[in-house]
Design a protein around this motif. Structure first.
Motif, PDB file in Angstrom:
ATOM      1  N   PHE A  56       0.830  -1.192   0.000  1.00  0.00           N
ATOM      2  CA  PHE A  56       0.000   0.000   0.000  1.00  0.00           C
ATOM      3  C   PHE A  56       0.877   1.259   0.000  1.00  0.00           C
ATOM      4  N   ALA A  57       1.965   1.222   0.755  1.00  0.00           N
ATOM      5  CA  ALA A  57       2.902   2.352   0.757  1.00  0.00           C
ATOM      6  C   ALA A  57       3.516   2.546  -0.628  1.00  0.00           C
ATOM      7  N   ARG A  58       3.803   1.444  -1.304  1.00  0.00           N
ATOM      8  CA  ARG A  58       4.322   1.554  -2.674  1.00  0.00           C
ATOM      9  C   ARG A  58       3.284   2.209  -3.595  1.00  0.00           C
ATOM     10  N   ALA A  59       2.018   1.855  -3.402  1.00  0.00           N
ATOM     11  CA  ALA A  59       0.965   2.443  -4.226  1.00  0.00           C
ATOM     12  C   ALA A  59       0.837   3.940  -3.964  1.00  0.00           C
ATOM     13  N   TRP A  60       0.940   4.337  -2.697  1.00  0.00           N
ATOM     14  CA  TRP A  60       0.885   5.769  -2.395  1.00  0.00           C
ATOM     15  C   TRP A  60       2.127   6.481  -2.922  1.00  0.00           C
ATOM     16  N   ALA A  61       3.266   5.805  -2.946  1.00  0.00           N
ATOM     17  CA  ALA A  61       4.455   6.390  -3.552  1.00  0.00           C
ATOM     18  C   ALA A  61       4.242   6.610  -5.048  1.00  0.00           C
ATOM     19  N   VAL A  63       1.456   7.514  -6.284  1.00  0.00           N
ATOM     20  CA  VAL A  63       0.702   8.773  -6.372  1.00  0.00           C
ATOM     21  C   VAL A  63       1.678   9.947  -6.475  1.00  0.00           C
ATOM     22  N   VAL A  64       2.779   9.888  -5.723  1.00  0.00           N
ATOM     23  CA  VAL A  64       3.796  10.935  -5.819  1.00  0.00           C
ATOM     24  C   VAL A  64       4.319  11.020  -7.249  1.00  0.00           C
ATOM     25  N   VAL A  65       4.575   9.879  -7.855  1.00  0.00           N
ATOM     26  CA  VAL A  65       5.101   9.839  -9.223  1.00  0.00           C
ATOM     27  C   VAL A  65       4.093  10.418 -10.213  1.00  0.00           C
ATOM     28  N   LYS A  66       2.813  10.102 -10.015  1.00  0.00           N
ATOM     29  CA  LYS A  66       1.785  10.496 -10.987  1.00  0.00           C
ATOM     30  C   LYS A  66       1.126  11.830 -10.661  1.00  0.00           C
ATOM     31  N   ALA A  67       1.502  12.435  -9.552  1.00  0.00           N
ATOM     32  CA  ALA A  67       0.886  13.689  -9.128  1.00  0.00           C
ATOM     33  C   ALA A  67       1.127  14.801 -10.149  1.00  0.00           C
ATOM     34  N   GLY A  68       0.212  15.770 -10.147  1.00  0.00           N
ATOM     35  CA  GLY A  68       0.324  16.869 -11.094  1.00  0.00           C
ATOM     36  C   GLY A  68       0.821  18.157 -10.492  1.00  0.00           C
ATOM     37  N   SER A  69       1.057  18.177  -9.193  1.00  0.00           N
ATOM     38  CA  SER A  69       1.517  19.399  -8.542  1.00  0.00           C
ATOM     39  C   SER A  69       2.329  19.051  -7.303  1.00  0.00           C
ATOM     40  N   LEU A  70       3.062  20.042  -6.821  1.00  0.00           N
ATOM     41  CA  LEU A  70       3.834  19.851  -5.602  1.00  0.00           C
ATOM     42  C   LEU A  70       2.923  19.556  -4.421  1.00  0.00           C
ATOM     43  N   GLY A 128      -3.625   3.167 -15.162  1.00  0.00           N
ATOM     44  CA  GLY A 128      -4.445   4.360 -15.253  1.00  0.00           C
ATOM     45  C   GLY A 128      -3.683   5.603 -14.832  1.00  0.00           C
ATOM     46  N   ASP A 129      -4.442   6.635 -14.476  1.00  0.00           N
ATOM     47  CA  ASP A 129      -3.816   7.872 -14.023  1.00  0.00           C
ATOM     48  C   ASP A 129      -3.975   8.015 -12.512  1.00  0.00           C
ATOM     49  N   VAL A 130      -3.647   9.169 -11.993  1.00  0.00           N
ATOM     50  CA  VAL A 130      -3.677   9.362 -10.549  1.00  0.00           C
ATOM     51  C   VAL A 130      -5.087   9.240  -9.984  1.00  0.00           C
ATOM     52  N   LEU A 137      -7.366   3.458  -3.859  1.00  0.00           N
ATOM     53  CA  LEU A 137      -6.738   3.583  -2.552  1.00  0.00           C
ATOM     54  C   LEU A 137      -7.701   4.063  -1.466  1.00  0.00           C
ATOM     55  N   ALA A 138      -8.703   4.816  -1.865  1.00  0.00           N
ATOM     56  CA  ALA A 138      -9.560   5.510  -0.895  1.00  0.00           C
ATOM     57  C   ALA A 138     -10.278   4.606   0.102  1.00  0.00           C
ATOM     58  N   PRO A 139     -10.843   3.456  -0.308  1.00  0.00           N
ATOM     59  CA  PRO A 139     -11.600   2.663   0.674  1.00  0.00           C
ATOM     60  C   PRO A 139     -10.793   2.235   1.881  1.00  0.00           C
ATOM     61  N   CYS A 140      -9.523   1.959   1.709  1.00  0.00           N
ATOM     62  CA  CYS A 140      -8.726   1.515   2.844  1.00  0.00           C
ATOM     63  C   CYS A 140      -8.500   2.639   3.835  1.00  0.00           C
ATOM     64  N   ILE A 141      -7.856   3.698   3.387  1.00  0.00           N
ATOM     65  CA  ILE A 141      -7.475   4.740   4.333  1.00  0.00           C
ATOM     66  C   ILE A 141      -8.696   5.440   4.928  1.00  0.00           C
TER      67      ILE A 141
END
Length: 224
Positions: A56-61, A63-70, A128-130, A137-141
């Protein structure tokens, strides 16, 4: 009272009332609430969840890669930090008290449900995209936030107070609200104010529903 984690979460949650109730009101959760859950089942769950959190941490990482802003990168990075340094620490602490070491946890074989869920989320992100990734990811957290808030307010004398206090506590609830804001901002930036009327929205909702179903199955893998 259902916590407010943003409009996208509320809409996706409303799209799958049956699976959401099966997840957040599962017999496993109720056993944690009233203390009737056997310790062996709880420890079996923690072993799998420890492995799950690594993926799950890898998946959230991702998100950092696919993010569109700082700002998106910073929000996702904060979640990665919370997973690796807070949630996994909780698992280590509880398991250590039961005589299960960190080495034992990492040597645990991934169950089929753990593999299915984590790889589904990672595949959603890679293919897919971000937005696809955030919906999966949303249902877990956010589900754990909802469960934690409810159990913190209603749980009786239970041996699982430490677990409840983590997910129902102020720090985790702040993380959930920030995650909800991240999702809402990402949706608005990419789909605009009429996002919920677009065909793309239905795909995102399907990701959320599938991940919710896999969450319910994850409890079952814990022994109930």
């Amino acid at each position: 009272m259902i916590p407010d984690y943003g409009s996208a979460f509320a809409a996706w949650r409303a799209d799958c009332p049956g699976p959401w109730a099966a997840y957040t009101r599962h017999a496993f959760v109720e056993g944690v609430r009233d203390g009737s859950l056997p310790q062996a089942a709880f420890l079996a769950y923690l072993r799998q969840d420890y492995l799950f959190l690594m993926q799950f941490a890898r998946a959230w990482a991702l998100v950092v890669v696919k993010a569109g802003s700082l700002a998106e990168m910073q929000a996702a990075a904060a979640t990665v930090h919370a997973l690796l340094h807070q949630e996994m620490a909780l698992h280590l602490r509880i398991c250590a008290a039961a005589g299960i070491s960190g080495t034992d946890l990492e040597a645990t074989e991934e169950a089929a449900g753990t593999l299915a869920y984590t790889r589904y989320v990672l595949d959603a992100g890679h293919s897919g995209d971000v937005l696809d990734l955030l919906a999966a990811l949303a249902p877990c957290i956010l589900g754990y936030g909802e469960i934690g808030a409810r159990l913190a307010a209603t749980a009786g004398d239970t041996p699982y107070r430490d677990w409840i206090a983590t997910y129902g506590g102020a720090e985790y609830q702040v993380l959930c609200r920030r995650t909800g804001a991240l999702i809402d901002g990402a949706v608005a930036a990419r789909l605009g104010p009429a996002a919920k009327t677009l065909p793309r929205w239905q795909m995102l909702s399907r990701h959320f529903t599938t991940a919710t179903r896999l969450e319910a199955g994850f409890w079952t893998g814990g022994g109930l």
